[in-house]
Motif scaffolding. Structure first.
Motif, short mmCIF file in Angstrom:
data_model
loop_
_atom_site.label_atom_id
_atom_site.label_comp_id
_atom_site.label_asym_id
_atom_site.label_seq_id
_atom_site.Cartn_x
_atom_site.Cartn_y
_atom_site.Cartn_z
N CYS A 82 34.15 35.48 40.32
CA CYS A 82 34.79 34.23 40.69
C CYS A 82 34.54 33.97 42.16
O CYS A 82 34.02 34.84 42.87
N ASN A 112 36.05 32.27 46.02
CA ASN A 112 37.19 31.85 46.82
C ASN A 112 36.70 30.94 47.94
O ASN A 112 35.76 31.29 48.65
N ILE A 132 42.38 38.32 51.16
CA ILE A 132 41.74 38.11 49.87
C ILE A 132 41.32 39.44 49.25
O ILE A 132 41.58 39.72 48.08
N TYR A 187 43.36 40.01 42.35
CA TYR A 187 41.92 40.08 42.09
C TYR A 187 41.52 41.33 41.31
O TYR A 187 40.32 41.62 41.18
N VAL A 193 34.56 39.16 43.69
CA VAL A 193 34.91 37.96 44.45
C VAL A 193 33.74 37.54 45.33
O VAL A 193 33.19 38.34 46.10
N HIS A 197 40.84 29.39 43.23
CA HIS A 197 40.88 30.49 44.21
C HIS A 197 40.52 29.93 45.58
O HIS A 197 39.38 29.53 45.80
N ASN A 215 45.28 31.47 43.55
CA ASN A 215 44.44 32.56 43.06
C ASN A 215 44.81 32.86 41.61
O ASN A 215 45.65 33.72 41.34
#
Length: 450
Positions: free
Chosen positions: A46, A48, A57, A63, A68, A303, A323
């Motif tokens: 995914c 952000n 993060i 998460y 990420v 996110h 998120n």
């Protein structure tokens, strides 16, 4: 990495990392170099969109199970300070960036992000065209992926990633919750944040927090608003929580598929109507599940620190930090109550329609009475907040403490305090004023801004 990029880096002091590969389950491949720990990591990929706050993060327990991608191109330039971490260690599977800064510059920095990732065993890759990668995820949705510094055989990695487990149906919360109950008070607030934050309010409320992967800054936000916290594991029986005689119960954020976190939403079902409840993110989904809502998996999730949400009660727009990859369907909570929904009898598929009408619609829920839609995502029209009108409870899909992100939604901590006071107007707050609450911003002793 292109030849020109290699030539540019060779002229700097930045060391060259070992070769690394990112392979998606649809066969898409990105080559880069290692900038964290060596190894091989599988997870759902995914992205952000935050411009800062990379340590927050990386250490956000929500998460867990994910790889990420950070959309901002340069990462690590202000280093790492342990007081900004949201958990004791990272829960994400791997990190993908365009460029990792090896020599941070900040008076608060304790070490570089790359050194931190290596020490914590987090696999990371840089030199990836993150713009192309993010566009691919937006077009084709989140999917399983692998980051490897050990295997350069694309066919072998593709076979392995297609055999790896899916995030859907797996309980990720059990791996990030706490082992037992503990207290969290003003004494736990990071001393190094004192230069920016005002002293917390005197404790007035006893609150039990369900730890589904709670971020430390959310606990800080509750404490700052006058709460003395007892944090309990995700599956603590509701009877044990009620035996503590709390003034309120908070359901935290957390990772993964809410359908797999049955023990939490079953406790939420028992608590609704017995004690004031506030839920965020996964907690919002838990309360919706307790009320019988259907849950949708979003194409690429929300996110980042720049998601616009309209408050249907005031018409104002909050820029929020989010998120999550799942979202409850407001339409599945019950039939509309026309007299409380601007006369409407049919649900709107795109919830942004209610903002255009200036209406905060209400449904008749079979389990808990009337439930109002309070907040709507302006990017995709999904539900972002509910208020239960016949029991003391409300929830939002986003993170009001915003670490990282804006402070527009800070008022929700104040709203929770007002709910525990028994006020019916607990959500009637001027967010433009409250968003600055608790910050010093360099104030002098005379109260003037330095």
């Amino acid at each position: 990495m292109s030849k020109i990029a290699e030539k540019m880096r060779a002229a700097t002091s930045k060391p060259a990392g070992a070769p690394a590969l990112l392979v998606l389950e649809d066969g898409t491949v990105f080559a880069g170099t290692s900038c964290g720990a060596p190894g091989e990591a599988f997870g759902e990929i995914c992205f952000n969109t935050s411009l800062e706050g990379y340590l927050e993060i990386v250490t956000d327990p929500s998460y867990a199970g994910q790889i990420v991608v950070l959309t901002y191109p340069q990462v690590g330039n202000y280093g790492v300070n342990a007081d900004d971490a949201q958990a004791e260690r990272p829960a994400l599977r791997a990190l993908v960036v365009r460029d990792m800064c090896p020599t941070p510059s900040s008076w608060r920095s304790q070490e570089s992000l790359g050194d931190y990732l290596a020490r914590e065993g987090v696999v990371a890759i840089e030199g990836v065209d993150t713009r192309a990668l993010v566009r691919h995820i937006r077009d084709y949705g989140v999917q399983r992926a692998v980051v490897s510094t050990e295997d350069t055989d694309v066919a072998a990695l593709l076979e392995k990633v297609r055999k790896s487990p899916s995030l859907v149906g797996e309980n990720q919360v059990v791996g990030v919750s706490c082992d037992g109950a503990y207290s969290y008070t003003a004494a736990n607030l990071p001393a190094s944040h004192g230069f920016a934050l005002a002293a917390p309010a005197e404790p007035r409320f006893k609150v039990v927090v369900y730890h589904c992967g709670v971020k430390r800054s959310i606990l800080d936000g509750l404490v700052a608003s006058g709460c003395e916290l007892t944090v309990v594991p995700w599956d603590t029986p509701a009877e044990e929580v009620l035996a503590m005689s709390p003034d309120g119960v908070f359901l935290s954020n957390g990772p993964g598929d809410p359908e797999a976190v049955g023990e939490t939403y079953r406790q939420a079902e028992k608590l609704l109507g017995k004690v004031p409840l506030f839920g965020i993110c996964l907690g919002h989904q838990m309360m919706a599940k307790a009320a019988g809502a259907e849950i949708d998996k979003l194409k690429f999730g929300h996110h980042g620190g720049n998601h616009p949400v309209q408050n249907l009660l005031t018409g104002r727009v909050e820029v929020t930090a989010q998120n999550h990859g799942f979202c409850p369907r407001f339409q599945s909570l019950g039939a509309l109550v026309p007299e409380l929904s601007g006369g409407a009898t049919e649900h709107a598929e795109d919830l942004r329609e209610w903002g255009r009408r200036g209406v905060a619609p209400v449904v008749a829920n079979e389990r808990f009475g009337r439930i109002r839609l309070t907040h709507v995502n302006l990017d995709d029209g999904t539900a972002e907040g509910f208020a239960f009108l016949d029991v003391p409870a409300f929830s939002v899909q986003y993170h009001p403490e915003a670490a990282p992100g804006p402070t527009d939604a800070h008022y929700l901590f104040t709203a929770f305090a007002r709910l525990m006071e028994g006020r019916e107007d607990y959500l009637d707050i001027d967010i433009a004023t409250d968003r600055l609450s608790g910050w010093k911003f360099g104030s002098t002793a005379e109260g003037e801004v330095a």
